[in-house]
Scaffold this active site. Structure first.
Site: not given
Length: 467
Positions: A26-28, A30
């Protein structure tokens, strides 16, 4: 939380089950999922899962937008379910193997330049604050005039605003070595050598105050302060050379010989070949870009503002990072940001219209936060969750972005930095440009909002699309 556990289970099932999932990161905002067979993904089912704001396949990953905070909680629940999780950077290395050659090249640009951007954002904010403090109206509030500012204070502001650009080749070479498998500290030193005080300063040479050194009577040798492309090419070749040397040097001599030979060969080659050639190429690219941005009658602003978010959904927008860095390094301003911020604001305006017009509680709960996210400079929830999903709102937002970009170009707005837009972007226009900056953003938002409200969305269309 049971609700998030249920969402995690629904996500796993909708992307084809455990056997179809290679890894999850995961990113910030998504959840990023690498799958074995993207045909098994049930797109419609994903979009109807609670808290999902949109989903799309890009850069070898299936990306599900949850938003900041929420994505961390869903990721934790997926981890507890025993799925194969990894860091976003680890997964990105796997994803790089997929996609076309062009997509991989663009992704490489992003991997090199994105880590540098936070420093340049801070530098841009320093420039904006200095511009604010230096204004006569602001100084008058304290009973001062520009000539009353202490020289030591001016020197302090120069340290804040100039350092990152003076040593920009060091940052670029460091990041390029990191991406291409070299030792980052060797890249950093190579970049520092390119701006060594022993070399004639590039800006002094450009100003005519200093003459370059000449090797063999015809090869000009200067420092490369504020330069990007020579350091980028030197970083690529240097990383490959280091790896080649390391394979051939005995292990007992590796610590000494590998960095010695890498730096010796690369600084010679960089100063005598790479630098002179690619500095000319860099200046040519910059000249073309500035000529396009200077097109009369706001043409460039209309085209760039209208097409920017269309480029964003293809995932190749990171290639423009290098252009913005060059503009800031060479001219200490960035007209491209002023245009692009209107494209971002317009996506928020279109999503806001959908959120206020729809009677669907679920869509309203998705569209309104997505519009606010766009006003903070993050358009993905609005684009993939709302505007692109229903088609016409996205088109109306492109028109709004073109309208705002047109005015930004006509007014000659120029940011002092990069990478932040709309509300946070105001910090890049503190040098007397804020009223016009607010105006162009409002125009972009209002045009996109009105067009979407009148022609771009209705709940009847929503039902037809979702049937």
């Amino acid at each position: 939380m049971p609700e998030n556990r249920k969402i995690a289970e629904e996500v796993i099932e909708a992307v084809g089950g455990r056997e179809n999932i290679q890894s999850i990161a995961h990113c910030a905002t998504r959840l990023r999922i690498m799958v074995n067979d993207k045909e098994k993904i049930k797109q419609e089912k994903i979009e109807h899962i609670d808290k999902v704001k949109g989903a799309f396949f890009n850069s070898g990953q299936y990306q599900i937008i949850f938003g900041t905070g929420t994505v961390n909680k869903i990721y934790e629940e997926i981890s507890r379910l025993g799925m194969n999780t990894m860091s976003a950077s680890e997964q990105k290395k796997e994803a790089v193997k997929s996609g076309s050659r062009f997509q991989r090249v663009v992704r490489t640009f992003g991997d090199v330049f994105v880590p540098i951007i936070p420093v340049l954002v801070a530098t841009g904010l320093f420039m904006g604050l200095r511009g604010l403090v230096m204004q006569e109206q602001i100084l008058a509030l304290f009973g001062m005039k520009p000539e009353d500012i202490p020289q030591n204070f001016i020197l302090f502001t120069q340290v804040l605003t100039d350092t990152a650009f003076i040593f920009l080749p060091a940052l670029v070479a460091w990041s390029t070595f990191r991406v291409f498998g070299g030792t980052p500290i060797i890249g950093l030193v190579l970049g520092l050598m390119l701006v060594s005080p022993a070399l004639p300063n590039a800006w002094d040479v450009a100003g005519g105050d200093v003459k370059p050194l000449h090797f063999l009577g015809f090869i000009p040798v200067v420092g490369y302060q504020g330069s990007v492309l020579p350091a980028f090419i030197a970083g690529i070749l240097g990383a490959k050379l280091e790896r080649a040397i390391r394979k051939r040097v005995p292990e007992a001599l590796d610590l000494i010989m590998t960095p010695f030979l890498t730096l010796l060969v690369m600084i010679t080659f960089s100063l005598l070949v790479i630098g002179p050639i690619f500095h000319i190429v860099e200046q040519g690219i910059l000249k073309v870009a500035t000529n396009v941005l200077a097109w009369p009658f706001g043409i460039s602003g209309f085209l760039i503002g209208g097409l920017n978010q269309l480029i964003v959904i293809t995932g190749v927008h990171h290639i423009f990072n290098m252009l913005e860095i060059q503009l800031l390094a060479q001219y200490h301003n960035n007209p491209y940001n002023a245009i692009v911020t209107c494209a971002v604001a317009a996506q928020g305006g279109a999503a806001l219209a959908v959120g206020l017009k729809t009677r669907s509680a679920k869509l309203k709960a998705l569209a309104l936060p997505s519009s606010f996210s766009s006003f903070l400079g993050i358009t993905e929830p609005a684009i993939f969750g709302v505007n692109l999903r229903y088609g016409k709102p996205f088109i109306m937002a492109l028109i709004g972005g073109g309208a705002g970009g047109f005015l930004a170009s006509v007014f000659g707005l120029k940011a002092t930095g990069m990478a932040v837009t709309v509300i946070p972007g105001t910090l890049l226009y503190l040098n007397g440009q804020i009223p016009l900056y607010i105006l162009v953003n409002l125009v972009a938002i209002v045009v996109a909002f009105v067009l979407t409200w009148l022609f771009g969305y209705s709940d009847r269309v929503k039902k037809e699309i979702e049937q």
